[in-house]
Structures are given as structure tokens and as C-alpha cells.
Design an enzyme around this catalytic site. Structure first.
Site, PDB file in Angstrom:
ATOM      1  N   ASP A 173       0.495  -0.844   5.711  1.00 54.11           N
ATOM      2  CA  ASP A 173      -0.680  -1.536   5.189  1.00 54.11           C
ATOM      3  C   ASP A 173      -1.925  -0.903   5.803  1.00 54.11           C
ATOM      4  O   ASP A 173      -2.074  -0.863   7.021  1.00 54.11           O
ATOM      5  CB  ASP A 173      -0.610  -3.026   5.536  1.00 54.11           C
ATOM      6  CG  ASP A 173      -1.473  -3.863   4.615  1.00 54.11           C
ATOM      7  OD1 ASP A 173      -1.503  -3.581   3.406  1.00 54.11           O
ATOM      8  OD2 ASP A 173      -2.113  -4.807   5.107  1.00 54.11           O
ATOM      9  N   ASP A 203       0.825  -1.210   0.000  1.00 56.85           N
ATOM     10  CA  ASP A 203       0.000   0.000   0.000  1.00 56.85           C
ATOM     11  C   ASP A 203       0.857   1.257   0.000  1.00 56.85           C
ATOM     12  O   ASP A 203       0.576   2.213  -0.728  1.00 56.85           O
ATOM     13  CB  ASP A 203      -0.914   0.010   1.230  1.00 56.85           C
ATOM     14  CG  ASP A 203      -2.001  -1.044   1.143  1.00 56.85           C
ATOM     15  OD1 ASP A 203      -2.240  -1.547   0.033  1.00 56.85           O
ATOM     16  OD2 ASP A 203      -2.608  -1.361   2.190  1.00 56.85           O
ATOM     17  N   LYS A 235      -5.850  -0.837   6.594  1.00 55.78           N
ATOM     18  CA  LYS A 235      -6.958  -1.762   6.775  1.00 55.78           C
ATOM     19  C   LYS A 235      -8.188  -0.991   7.264  1.00 55.78           C
ATOM     20  O   LYS A 235      -8.069   0.038   7.929  1.00 55.78           O
ATOM     21  CB  LYS A 235      -6.607  -2.840   7.815  1.00 55.78           C
ATOM     22  CG  LYS A 235      -5.430  -3.718   7.420  1.00 55.78           C
ATOM     23  CD  LYS A 235      -5.727  -4.545   6.180  1.00 55.78           C
ATOM     24  CE  LYS A 235      -4.563  -5.446   5.823  1.00 55.78           C
ATOM     25  NZ  LYS A 235      -4.793  -6.182   4.556  1.00 55.78           N
TER      26      LYS A 235
END
Length: 333
Positions: free
Chosen positions: A253, A240, A255
Site C-alpha cells: 500500500d 495498490d 501512502k
């Protein structure tokens, strides 16, 4: 009539086994016989008490250990049957057969150079064997307990929403995640802050508000939505973001979640995913630097402050080893 009653009384006493001479003055007894109903003999009166006395003492006196006394097996194995002892769980920690290093000794820690953000795209080469993605490997090697809870959640949602409703719900979650990543990307690629804020759907706005305090600590962004691959271990993925978080270069990352995840274990396989991306990036020749840290940011739709889980170089190593084990399991399937 009185004499007849006395005679019946005496016969009743004799039937109980008492000598008649012990009750010479029968006139002192009630005319209604108190022992008219004979006492029933207990079925336990025939038990061989001497045989089981040692067994009873062993059980009653055992105050220290809750384990089955050894003498029970010796005295009367037929009474209890053979004792089946379960084997204790193995204390040996499973280690990867090939403990491939996370870091690449051929790379150093290059300084940040301002410029266009790296965005390597996935390229398929028909002349080379295809690589599996990190996501696919984790799904195919999911532990049974985790798979059970995931399936139970899915069935509960289907029971509430129906098959079609659950499909629409899952598609909506996927779209919101894509929009959230796009909004983060736009935030990073803007060279100068825009006076007019971009218009995003209500759900995405909540996610952005949730991560706003984390974005303030992110600097020197190097890559975003960029592909990485590990040529030796044969897997690939898309990171990401690669940037500095509070001074440490991290693979980040993003989420989204509807439930709070304040602890790292609440993120399930996400640490393994980040460790896999770090290992792939360090092996990938498209990147001149290497990364030792990971960051998992869990954003919430209602705008609640996101939880940021930092995995430094020490914390990431156990997850790297677990990822290598999952790779081995995937190769055996």
C-alpha cells in the site's frame, strides 16, 4: 498626671486576667501599655481536637499508599462525604464473535509466472447486494479519539486557508496521490527501461525519489491497482500492488505524507486496511495464490527516504482481528 498613667496601666493589666499583686512594682513597666490591643480569639480554638486527632494521625502517618484511608470514611463520613471509587478499566480483551481465518486453506503458494499484471476491475451486480469498501468501513467505525484529532486538524486548516482554500488543498493532495500511483504503475509495467524519463509534476518527482530505494527491493510484481472482494465477509477494495519485497510476497500500500511516519503506529488505520486487503485477496477466486504479508510505504514530497513498514505473517494477525471487530461495529450501525 503620672499617677493617672499608673492607674490606667494597672487597669489594662487586670483586663488581661492577671492578678494585680503579681505586678506590685508597676514602675518597671513602660508608660505605654504593650497589651493595649487585646488578642483576637482564633476560630479554630473551638475545634474538638480529640474528635479529629485519630483522623489527623491517620493522614499524617500514611506514607505507603496514596489511597484514601478506610478510617476516614468510618470516623467522619459527613466531613468528606461518601467516597466514590471509579471502576478499573476492563482487562478483558475484546475478540471477534466470528474469528474468520485470514488464509484460505483451498489455496497454496503458487510460483511466480512472468506475464501481464493482474488488474481486476470492480463489477457491480444488480442481482446481488452491494458490498461496502474497506475505506468506507474504516471511516464509519473510526475511534472517537482518532476522529477528534482528525476534526481538530481539519478545523485548524480551515482557519488558516478558509473553506475554499481547504477544498483546493484537499483536491490537490488527492490529485498528487493519483499521479504518484500512476507513476508507480508506469514504473512496473515497463518491460524495458525507457531511455527518456517520464515528465511528472514536481511534487510527484519528489515522491518517486522518496521511494526509489524501496522500488529496488521489489520484484515479481503480480497485480497492480486490482480489485479484491471477500464474498463471506461482504466487503471489497482495491489493492495498490502485489509483489515480492525482499523475498516475501506482500500486499503493498503506497501512502503519501507531509510529516514523517517512522513508526507503524504513526500510520493509524493503514495496517487494518492492508490486513483487510490480504483477507479479501485470499478469499477472491480471481487470484490463484494467497498472501500472508503486508507492506506500507510512506513517501514524502521533498524526496526524503520513504519509510517502509513490513507486516509479516505474525505481525498482521492482530490487525486482522481488529479489522474483524471494525466489521462487526459497522454491521451494528
Amino acid at each position: 498626671m503620672h499617677v493617672v498613667k499608673l492607674m490606667l496601666h494597672c487597669n489594662c493589666v487586670r483586663s488581661m486576667g492577671f492578678p494585680s499583686r503579681q505586678f506590685s512594682r508597676v514602675e518597671n513597666f513602660s508608660s505605654s501599655c504593650q497589651w493595649r490591643t487585646c488578642k483576637k480569639v482564633s476560630e479554630y480554638s473551638t475545634v474538638d481536637t480529640e474528635r479529629y486527632s485519630s483522623l489527623v494521625r491517620e493522614v499524617v502517618s500514611s506514607k505507603i499508599s496514596s489511597k484514601t484511608p478506610e478510617s476516614i470514611e468510618d470516623v467522619d463520613c459527613q466531613l468528606y462525604g461518601p467516597v466514590i471509587r471509579s471502576r478499573p478499566p476492563s482487562q478483558e480483551r475484546r475478540v471477534p464473535k466470528n474469528l474468520h481465518p485470514l488464509l484460505n486453506q483451498a489455496k497454496g503458494h503458487s510460483e511466480y509466472v512472468p506475464g501481464p499484471l493482474a488488474r481486476v476491475t470492480l463489477q457491480k451486480d444488480s442481482n446481488k447486494p452491494s458490498m461496502s469498501s474497506v475505506t468506507r468501513i474504516l471511516q464509519k467505525t473510526m475511534p472517537p479519539e482518532q476522529a477528534f484529532y482528525l476534526e481538530r486538524w481539519k478545523r485548524r486548516m480551515i482557519a488558516q486557508l478558509g473553506e475554499e482554500g481547504f477544498k483546493e488543498y484537499s483536491l490537490g493532495i488527492f490529485k498528487q496521490g493519483k499521479l504518484f500511483h500512476a507513476a508507480i504503475e508506469e514504473t512496473f509495467i515497463q518491460e524495458t527501461p525507457s531511455k527518456k524519463e517520464a515528465e511528472w509534476p514536481e511534487g510527484v518527482t519528489g515522491y518517486l525519489e522518496s521511494v526509489s530505494h524501496v522500488l529496488n527491493d521489489i520484484t515479481e510484481v503480480r497485480a497492480i491497482e486490482s480489485a479484491v472482494h471477500h464474498s463471506t465477509l461482504q466487503y471489497l477494495g482495491i489493492v495498490d500492488c502485489v509483489a515480492h519485497y525482499r523475498g516475501s510476497l506482500c500486499v503493498i500500500d503506497w501512502k503519501t505524507s507531509e510529516k514523517p511516519k517512522p513508526f507503524l503506529h504513526n500510520t493509524y488505520d493503514n495496517p487494518l486496511q492492508v490486513a483487510a486487503y490480504i483477507g479479501a485477496l485470499n478469499s477472491d477466486e480471481n487470484y490463484s495464490y494467497q498472501v500472508e504479508n503486508g507492506l506500507i510505504v510512506v513517501a514524502y514530497k521533498d524526496g526524503s527516504p520513504a519509510h517502509a513498514h513490513l507486516l509479516n505473517s505474525e505481525k498482521i494477525m492482530p490487525f486482522w482481528e481488529k479489522w474483524l471487530l471494525r466489521l462487526e461495529d459497522y454491521a451494528e450501525k
